[in-house]
Design a protein around this motif. Structure first.
Motif, mmCIF file in Angstrom:
data_model
loop_
_atom_site.group_PDB
_atom_site.id
_atom_site.type_symbol
_atom_site.label_atom_id
_atom_site.label_comp_id
_atom_site.label_asym_id
_atom_site.label_seq_id
_atom_site.Cartn_x
_atom_site.Cartn_y
_atom_site.Cartn_z
ATOM 1 N N LEU A 173 0.808 -1.221 0.000
ATOM 2 C CA LEU A 173 0.000 0.000 0.000
ATOM 3 C C LEU A 173 0.839 1.268 0.000
ATOM 4 N N VAL A 174 2.145 1.156 0.196
ATOM 5 C CA VAL A 174 3.014 2.336 0.131
ATOM 6 C C VAL A 174 2.990 2.884 -1.293
ATOM 7 N N GLY A 175 2.634 4.157 -1.433
ATOM 8 C CA GLY A 175 2.497 4.776 -2.747
ATOM 9 C C GLY A 175 1.072 4.794 -3.262
ATOM 10 N N ALA A 176 0.151 4.116 -2.562
ATOM 11 C CA ALA A 176 -1.246 4.081 -2.995
ATOM 12 C C ALA A 176 -1.929 5.421 -2.728
ATOM 13 N N LYS A 177 -2.970 5.720 -3.482
ATOM 14 C CA LYS A 177 -3.757 6.916 -3.229
ATOM 15 C C LYS A 177 -4.488 6.784 -1.901
ATOM 16 N N GLY A 178 -4.728 7.906 -1.236
ATOM 17 C CA GLY A 178 -5.294 7.877 0.100
ATOM 18 C C GLY A 178 -6.619 7.153 0.189
ATOM 19 N N ALA A 179 -7.566 7.460 -0.721
ATOM 20 C CA ALA A 179 -8.888 6.838 -0.654
ATOM 21 C C ALA A 179 -8.805 5.332 -0.867
ATOM 22 N N GLY A 180 -8.026 4.915 -1.859
ATOM 23 C CA GLY A 180 -7.881 3.490 -2.112
ATOM 24 C C GLY A 180 -7.166 2.778 -0.986
ATOM 25 N N GLY A 181 -6.192 3.454 -0.375
ATOM 26 C CA GLY A 181 -5.474 2.858 0.746
ATOM 27 C C GLY A 181 -6.376 2.643 1.944
ATOM 28 N N GLU A 182 -7.265 3.594 2.227
ATOM 29 C CA GLU A 182 -8.192 3.440 3.349
ATOM 30 C C GLU A 182 -9.104 2.242 3.132
ATOM 31 N N THR A 183 -9.587 2.086 1.901
ATOM 32 C CA THR A 183 -10.456 0.942 1.602
ATOM 33 C C THR A 183 -9.732 -0.371 1.842
ATOM 34 N N GLN A 184 -8.465 -0.444 1.423
ATOM 35 C CA GLN A 184 -7.700 -1.673 1.591
ATOM 36 C C GLN A 184 -7.387 -1.940 3.061
ATOM 37 N N LEU A 185 -7.075 -0.909 3.815
ATOM 38 C CA LEU A 185 -6.802 -1.103 5.239
ATOM 39 C C LEU A 185 -8.030 -1.659 5.959
ATOM 40 N N LYS A 186 -9.198 -1.125 5.642
ATOM 41 C CA LYS A 186 -10.428 -1.618 6.260
ATOM 42 C C LYS A 186 -10.692 -3.064 5.860
ATOM 43 N N ALA A 187 -10.428 -3.378 4.580
ATOM 44 C CA ALA A 187 -10.646 -4.750 4.116
ATOM 45 C C ALA A 187 -9.708 -5.732 4.798
ATOM 46 N N ARG A 188 -8.557 -5.256 5.266
ATOM 47 C CA ARG A 188 -7.585 -6.132 5.901
ATOM 48 C C ARG A 188 -7.705 -6.151 7.425
ATOM 49 N N GLY A 189 -8.790 -5.591 7.934
ATOM 50 C CA GLY A 189 -9.068 -5.705 9.359
ATOM 51 C C GLY A 189 -8.632 -4.534 10.205
ATOM 52 N N TYR A 190 -8.193 -3.426 9.603
ATOM 53 C CA TYR A 190 -7.773 -2.254 10.372
ATOM 54 C C TYR A 190 -8.938 -1.273 10.488
ATOM 55 N N ARG A 191 -8.994 -0.586 11.617
ATOM 56 C CA ARG A 191 -9.990 0.461 11.805
ATOM 57 C C ARG A 191 -9.293 1.784 12.095
ATOM 58 N N PHE A 192 -9.885 2.861 11.584
ATOM 59 C CA PHE A 192 -9.319 4.190 11.766
ATOM 60 C C PHE A 192 -9.441 4.624 13.216
ATOM 61 N N VAL A 193 -8.361 5.228 13.769
ATOM 62 C CA VAL A 193 -8.342 5.666 15.162
ATOM 63 C C VAL A 193 -8.322 7.184 15.259
#
Length: 277
Positions: free
Chosen positions: A32-52
């Protein structure tokens, strides 16, 4: 004075030694390094991370994400709209305890097996065009409804599966069915014993029937009661969405096959004082 000079030399040297250890990117998010912000957020959520939380600097932002299963806190640096760096941070940075909850007994982390169903994705809006409404005498009630549309879609799902050849778990992704959500509008006209509805493009499936060229669909089994209007229209042989309108609140619900749906609020210019229409 010699001691003062030595302290100025040792401090930067110590920082240079510790920086590489802090700058390591966890393997499960390295791509995800280098990914666009919106797409990166979607991928983080899909991988089990939640925004703090988020911290904002002069030219970049730091966001912190927590994965409860891994008990891992991430610090993500966004610069010029893209993920510049992703590093592991101490659990307290995400508002969590450094220790695992009681009951783990110090056992090593074992990831959940299988893939989680993707969460609905928010996509671009879709509105019904307003250039073809009929104004003939048979129309008794005309409505314009704004709200949220939903339709079936596909998304990448990330998770762990057992590799029988290599005798270990492998982290990967596959394509699964999900739901797409978007701002939408519909237009409806009713007359005695019938009506029709104008749908936005995103609420019209690729395989459909019975619609007119300008996007209107006949409504069947229309029931117009003082406080409620119901009916249904046919998209194809399997999907026959049902319309349910509350004339007191103006709320509309359309429910079809699988994830096909619309919920919103309708209005008309000639609403009576004791109800919306």
């Amino acid at each position: 004075m010699p001691v003062m000079r030595a302290s100025h030399i040792l401090l930067p040297f110590g920082l240079l030694i510790s920086a590489p250890a802090l700058a390591q990117t966890p393997a499960d998010v390295a791509d995800l390094v280098g990914a666009k912000g919106a797409g990166g957020e979607t991928q983080l959520k899909a991988r089990g991370y939640r925004f703090v939380r988020i911290e904002t600097g002069d030219d970049r932002k730091w966001t912190f994400w927590w994965n409860g299963d891994r008990r891992q806190c991430l610090s993500v640096v966004t610069y010029d709209g893209r993920y510049q760096a992703i590093t592991e941070s101490p659990a307290p940075d995400c508002g969590e305890s450094a220790r695992a909850p009681s009951g783990h007994g110090g056992a090593p982390h074992r990831p959940d097996i299988g893939y989680a169903r993707p969460r609905p994705d928010r996509v671009a809006p879709s509105y019904a065009a307003d250039d073809s409404a009929q104004t003939n005498d048979r129309v008794q009630l005309g409505l314009v409804c704004f709200g949220d549309g939903q339709r079936p879609g596909v998304a990448n799902s990330y998770g762990w599966t057992w590799d029988s050849d290599k005798k270990r778990y492998r982290y990967g992704n596959r394509v699964e069915m999900t739901a797409e959500q978007f701002d939408a509008s519909v237009m409806i006209q009713f007359w005695e014993g019938g009506g029709h509805i104008k749908l936005p493009k995103k609420l019209i499936p690729p395989l459909h029937s019975r619609g007119t060229e300008d996007g209107w669909w006949d409504i069947y089994n229309v029931s117009m009661q003082p406080d409620r209007i119901t009916g249904e229209y046919r998209l194809n042989g399997l999907n026959k969405p049902r319309i349910d309108i509350n004339r007191t609140s103006g709320q509309i619900s359309i429910k079809g096959l699988a994830d096909y749906a619309f919920r919103g609020t309708c209005d008309t210019a000639d609403a009576a004082a004791h109800r919306r229409f």
